[in-house]
Design a protein around this motif. Structure first.
Motif, mmCIF file in Angstrom:
data_model
loop_
_atom_site.group_PDB
_atom_site.id
_atom_site.type_symbol
_atom_site.label_atom_id
_atom_site.label_comp_id
_atom_site.label_asym_id
_atom_site.label_seq_id
_atom_site.Cartn_x
_atom_site.Cartn_y
_atom_site.Cartn_z
ATOM 1 N N ASN A 17 5.494 -4.637 1.085
ATOM 2 C CA ASN A 17 6.291 -5.792 1.778
ATOM 3 C C ASN A 17 5.663 -5.665 3.219
ATOM 4 N N ASN A 18 4.617 -6.099 3.396
ATOM 5 C CA ASN A 18 3.749 -6.239 4.675
ATOM 6 C C ASN A 18 3.674 -5.154 5.378
ATOM 7 N N GLN A 19 3.396 -3.852 4.824
ATOM 8 C CA GLN A 19 3.173 -2.605 5.440
ATOM 9 C C GLN A 19 1.868 -2.081 5.319
ATOM 10 N N THR A 20 1.001 -1.639 6.193
ATOM 11 C CA THR A 20 -0.198 -0.925 6.157
ATOM 12 C C THR A 20 -0.321 0.123 4.945
ATOM 13 N N ILE A 21 -1.019 -0.030 4.049
ATOM 14 C CA ILE A 21 -1.169 1.226 3.114
ATOM 15 C C ILE A 21 -2.093 2.206 3.649
ATOM 16 N N ASN A 22 -1.700 3.168 4.218
ATOM 17 C CA ASN A 22 -2.633 4.223 5.023
ATOM 18 C C ASN A 22 -3.525 5.162 3.766
ATOM 19 N N ALA A 23 -2.874 5.462 2.621
ATOM 20 C CA ALA A 23 -3.403 6.266 1.669
ATOM 21 C C ALA A 23 -2.901 6.120 0.406
ATOM 22 N N VAL A 24 -3.819 6.266 -0.368
ATOM 23 C CA VAL A 24 -3.524 6.253 -2.038
ATOM 24 C C VAL A 24 -3.846 7.322 -2.505
ATOM 25 N N GLN A 25 -3.258 8.117 -3.317
ATOM 26 C CA GLN A 25 -3.500 9.425 -4.110
ATOM 27 C C GLN A 25 -3.038 9.077 -5.805
ATOM 28 N N GLY A 61 -1.301 17.028 -13.073
ATOM 29 C CA GLY A 61 -1.254 17.032 -11.660
ATOM 30 C C GLY A 61 -2.680 17.300 -10.995
ATOM 31 N N ARG A 62 -3.713 16.835 -11.489
ATOM 32 C CA ARG A 62 -5.094 17.093 -11.087
ATOM 33 C C ARG A 62 -5.216 15.429 -9.985
ATOM 34 N N LEU A 63 -5.586 15.688 -8.966
ATOM 35 C CA LEU A 63 -5.854 14.750 -8.090
ATOM 36 C C LEU A 63 -7.251 14.128 -8.644
ATOM 37 N N VAL A 64 -7.075 12.750 -9.248
ATOM 38 C CA VAL A 64 -8.501 11.983 -9.396
ATOM 39 C C VAL A 64 -8.872 10.863 -8.743
ATOM 40 N N LEU A 65 -8.194 10.391 -7.762
ATOM 41 C CA LEU A 65 -8.713 9.351 -6.897
ATOM 42 C C LEU A 65 -7.824 9.750 -5.615
ATOM 43 N N SER A 66 -8.452 9.352 -4.321
ATOM 44 C CA SER A 66 -8.002 9.347 -3.012
ATOM 45 C C SER A 66 -8.649 8.349 -2.282
ATOM 46 N N GLU A 67 -8.010 7.558 -1.768
ATOM 47 C CA GLU A 67 -8.255 6.387 -1.118
ATOM 48 C C GLU A 67 -7.703 6.121 0.238
ATOM 49 N N THR A 68 -8.175 5.604 1.262
ATOM 50 C CA THR A 68 -7.562 5.233 2.553
ATOM 51 C C THR A 68 -7.921 3.689 3.066
ATOM 52 N N PRO A 69 -7.167 2.815 2.301
ATOM 53 C CA PRO A 69 -7.518 1.521 2.584
ATOM 54 C C PRO A 69 -7.247 0.951 3.851
ATOM 55 N N ASN A 70 -5.882 1.151 4.491
ATOM 56 C CA ASN A 70 -5.670 0.869 5.948
ATOM 57 C C ASN A 70 -5.397 -0.749 5.528
#
Length: 321
Positions: free
Chosen positions: A264-272, A278-287
């Protein structure tokens, strides 16, 4: 001795040894007796009456901060080495009834937290008793038998076998959203009007045992969504701190390629993105206010994405087909 539940920290990637600062506070203004010092007593200190004294902050408020590993902890506020203690009512939204004992409960999951100041012997009243939309998702892909419909049965519906069916969402996931009043309530998933049901052992994570029955439980205090695996202890994803300020949608879901995330018009700082273990498979910082999660390299299955913005964070289940 009470039990400590250590949940898999799917949202954080931390191990159970990670420590989080949790601040507890209690308002003693409504307490009619006399006392010298208030203490925090619970699973976190072996129910000691003196191990964790609280600080008098003035105005009747007492406070302490303790460092806790991820998990769930039962506790009470007490005073003067158990000369007095919280007396809570079974079914209060901030409590859990376990083996006949009614205690407060706190869930710690990968981050520091400051709990609302609670009145002594009462839950915090935010002026909104509900009902709160509460979503229950259960993964049936590991179920060994055949069935037609999955149901949720519990104290909230008198353990009825057919009143709350779940919807087949595909990929083995069944889901239902129920408007529930603020409460502590026990429940189970079962199939075809109690033809079969989940079975747990006492002390399994995320369960309580009362009157010889071991069931799941949930504390309904706000809108939330929880994901479970049939017959598996604990919840695989906790969104206890569901943020109304952070809303977003993911589409298409399920997908064979990518999920589009819009807020809702908020900046996405990080996606995990975490897999079911429980294993982290993707980590992104789109901003950016919109983002595409590229799932082309992921195997088919269920994933959980934690979306972080400047105003908070929330989580969603993703299905790759």
């Amino acid at each position: 001795m009470k039990k400590i539940y250590f949940f898999i920290a799917l949202l954080t990637g931390f191990f159970s040894t990670a420590q989080n600062d949790v601040t507890f506070s209690v308002d003693m203004n409504g307490y009619g007796g006399s006392f010298t010092t208030v203490y925090l007593s619970g699973e976190l200190n072996g129910w000691s009456g003196t191990a964790n004294p609280m600080t008098d902050m003035g105005g009747g408020i007492w406070q302490t901060t303790v460092s806790l590993a991820d998990g769930e902890y039962q506790y009470k506020f007490s005073h003067d080495d158990w000369a007095g203690q919280d007396n809570m009512n079974a079914g209060d939204a901030c409590t859990v009834t376990d083996g006949g004992f009614v205690n407060r409960i706190v869930e710690v999951a990968g981050s520091d937290k400051v709990l609302d100041t609670a009145p002594f012997s009462a839950c915090y009243d935010d002026g909104n008793p509900g009902p709160h939309n509460t979503t229950f998702n259960v993964d049936m892909s590991g179920y060994g038998g055949s069935f037609t419909t999955v149901y949720i049965s519990g104290q909230f519906n008198g353990w009825d076998g057919t009143s709350n069916p779940l919807t087949d969402m595909g990929g083995g996931i069944w889901s239902v959203t129920l408007p529930l009043s603020e409460m502590y309530t026990e429940f189970k998933f079962q199939v075809d009007a109690w033809t079969d049901q989940e079975n747990f052992m006492p002390d399994d994570a995320g369960t309580v045992t009362n009157g010889g029955f071991t069931n799941r439980y949930i504390n309904v205090t706000e809108p939330q969504s929880r994901d479970y695996v049939w017959g598996t202890e604990g919840s695989t994803l906790s969104t206890e701190e569901f943020s109304q300020a952070v809303t977003f949608k993911a589409y298409p879901n399920p997908t064979s390629d990518s999920w589009n995330i819009a807020t809702n018009n908020q900046t996405i700082n990080a996606v995990q993105v975490f897999d079911i273990s429980g294993r982290l498979v993707l980590s992104e910082t789109p901003n950016a206010v919109a983002h595409a999660i590229n799932g082309s390299t992921l195997q088919k299955g269920i994933y959980f994405a934690k979306i972080s913005t400047d105003k908070g964070q929330s989580s969603i289940k993703l299905v790759k087909n």
